[in-house]
Design a protein around this motif. Sequence first.
Motif, PDB file in Angstrom:
ATOM      1  N   TYR A   5       7.375  -7.533  -0.470  1.00  0.00           N
ATOM      2  CA  TYR A   5       6.414  -7.723  -0.262  1.00  0.00           C
ATOM      3  C   TYR A   5       4.644  -7.051  -1.272  1.00  0.00           C
ATOM      4  CZ  TYR A   5       3.833  -5.096   3.261  1.00  0.00           C
ATOM      5  OH  TYR A   5       3.985  -4.448   4.428  1.00  0.00           O
ATOM      6  N   GLY A   6       3.639  -7.966  -1.603  1.00  0.00           N
ATOM      7  CA  GLY A   6       3.343  -6.887  -3.181  1.00  0.00           C
ATOM      8  C   GLY A   6       1.420  -7.489  -2.743  1.00  0.00           C
ATOM      9  N   ASP A  49       4.348  -3.729  -1.836  1.00  0.00           N
ATOM     10  CA  ASP A  49       4.682  -2.688  -0.259  1.00  0.00           C
ATOM     11  C   ASP A  49       3.623  -1.835   0.115  1.00  0.00           C
ATOM     12  OD1 ASP A  49       7.102  -4.219  -0.225  1.00  0.00           O
ATOM     13  OD2 ASP A  49       7.918  -2.687  -1.265  1.00  0.00           O
ATOM     14  N   PRO A  50       2.348  -2.063   0.170  1.00  0.00           N
ATOM     15  CA  PRO A  50       1.182  -1.487   0.134  1.00  0.00           C
ATOM     16  C   PRO A  50       1.622  -1.015   1.610  1.00  0.00           C
ATOM     17  CG  PRO A  50       0.570  -3.773   0.325  1.00  0.00           C
ATOM     18  CD  PRO A  50       1.859  -4.170  -0.482  1.00  0.00           C
ATOM     19  N   SER A  51       1.025  -0.232   2.083  1.00  0.00           N
ATOM     20  CA  SER A  51       0.641   1.302   2.886  1.00  0.00           C
ATOM     21  C   SER A  51      -1.200   0.612   3.373  1.00  0.00           C
ATOM     22  CB  SER A  51       0.699   2.001   3.101  1.00  0.00           C
ATOM     23  OG  SER A  51       0.053   2.771   2.125  1.00  0.00           O
ATOM     24  N   PRO A 100       5.208 -12.224   0.441  1.00  0.00           N
ATOM     25  CA  PRO A 100       6.336 -12.039  -0.103  1.00  0.00           C
ATOM     26  C   PRO A 100       6.650 -11.638  -1.756  1.00  0.00           C
ATOM     27  CG  PRO A 100       6.730 -13.599   1.287  1.00  0.00           C
ATOM     28  CD  PRO A 100       5.407 -13.060   0.810  1.00  0.00           C
ATOM     29  N   ASP A 101       7.022 -11.140  -2.185  1.00  0.00           N
ATOM     30  CA  ASP A 101       7.566 -10.867  -3.838  1.00  0.00           C
ATOM     31  C   ASP A 101       8.624 -11.506  -4.410  1.00  0.00           C
ATOM     32  OD1 ASP A 101       7.756  -9.485  -6.709  1.00  0.00           O
ATOM     33  OD2 ASP A 101       8.334  -7.872  -5.961  1.00  0.00           O
ATOM     34  N   GLU A 102       9.232 -13.221  -4.539  1.00  0.00           N
ATOM     35  CA  GLU A 102       9.647 -14.422  -4.725  1.00  0.00           C
ATOM     36  C   GLU A 102       9.529 -15.017  -5.561  1.00  0.00           C
ATOM     37  OE1 GLU A 102      10.292 -15.889  -0.142  1.00  0.00           O
ATOM     38  OE2 GLU A 102      11.181 -13.645  -0.458  1.00  0.00           O
ATOM     39  N   ARG A 153       6.360 -10.446   9.121  1.00  0.00           N
ATOM     40  CA  ARG A 153       7.561 -10.469   8.386  1.00  0.00           C
ATOM     41  C   ARG A 153       8.743 -10.954   8.501  1.00  0.00           C
ATOM     42  NH1 ARG A 153       3.909 -14.628  10.070  1.00  0.00           N
ATOM     43  NH2 ARG A 153       3.814 -13.079  11.736  1.00  0.00           N
ATOM     44  N   ARG A 154       8.658  -9.364   7.927  1.00  0.00           N
ATOM     45  CA  ARG A 154       9.629  -8.547   7.254  1.00  0.00           C
ATOM     46  C   ARG A 154      10.436  -8.904   7.910  1.00  0.00           C
ATOM     47  NH1 ARG A 154       7.014  -3.140   5.346  1.00  0.00           N
ATOM     48  NH2 ARG A 154       8.699  -2.321   7.005  1.00  0.00           N
ATOM     49  N   ILE A 155      10.605  -8.325   9.506  1.00  0.00           N
ATOM     50  CA  ILE A 155      11.475  -8.577  10.020  1.00  0.00           C
ATOM     51  C   ILE A 155      12.161  -9.762  10.828  1.00  0.00           C
ATOM     52  CG2 ILE A 155      12.078  -7.961  13.486  1.00  0.00           C
ATOM     53  CD1 ILE A 155       9.430  -5.929  13.096  1.00  0.00           C
ATOM     54  N   SER A 156      11.582 -10.932  10.548  1.00  0.00           N
ATOM     55  CA  SER A 156      12.041 -12.193  11.091  1.00  0.00           C
ATOM     56  C   SER A 156      12.937 -12.850   9.625  1.00  0.00           C
ATOM     57  CB  SER A 156      11.191 -13.144  10.987  1.00  0.00           C
ATOM     58  OG  SER A 156      10.045 -13.111   9.960  1.00  0.00           O
TER      59      SER A 156
END
Length: 101
Positions: free
Chosen positions: A6-7, A18-20, A43-45, A96-99
């Motif tokens: 994501y951004g 992908d910010p921390s 997400p970057d999409e 969100r990333r995991i799913s």
Amino acid sequence: MGARYYGADSENGDRIDDPSEDALFMMISDLNDSDNTFVVVQPDEDSPVWFASVAVLDEGGYEIVRRDTTRNEHEVTTSTSINDIARDLTIWMATRRISAR
């Protein structure tokens, strides 16, 4: 190459892929009530199914919006703690990333 997951984009044109948690803290800290009033993370999409935004409130503090269409989630909260916002968003985005894998 774009973000892997994501951004984060701010109104003034700043972008972090992908910010921390620390990067989100810095972006939120840079917000003001004139020309940089919000940050959006998604997400970057092409057609993102979720996003989170943080916006400066006129009366002080921040409005946080979390939306995930795949989970029927839409939550709007307010906070004055940038630490709490950055931490909570980082945790929320990690789920969100995991799913999505």
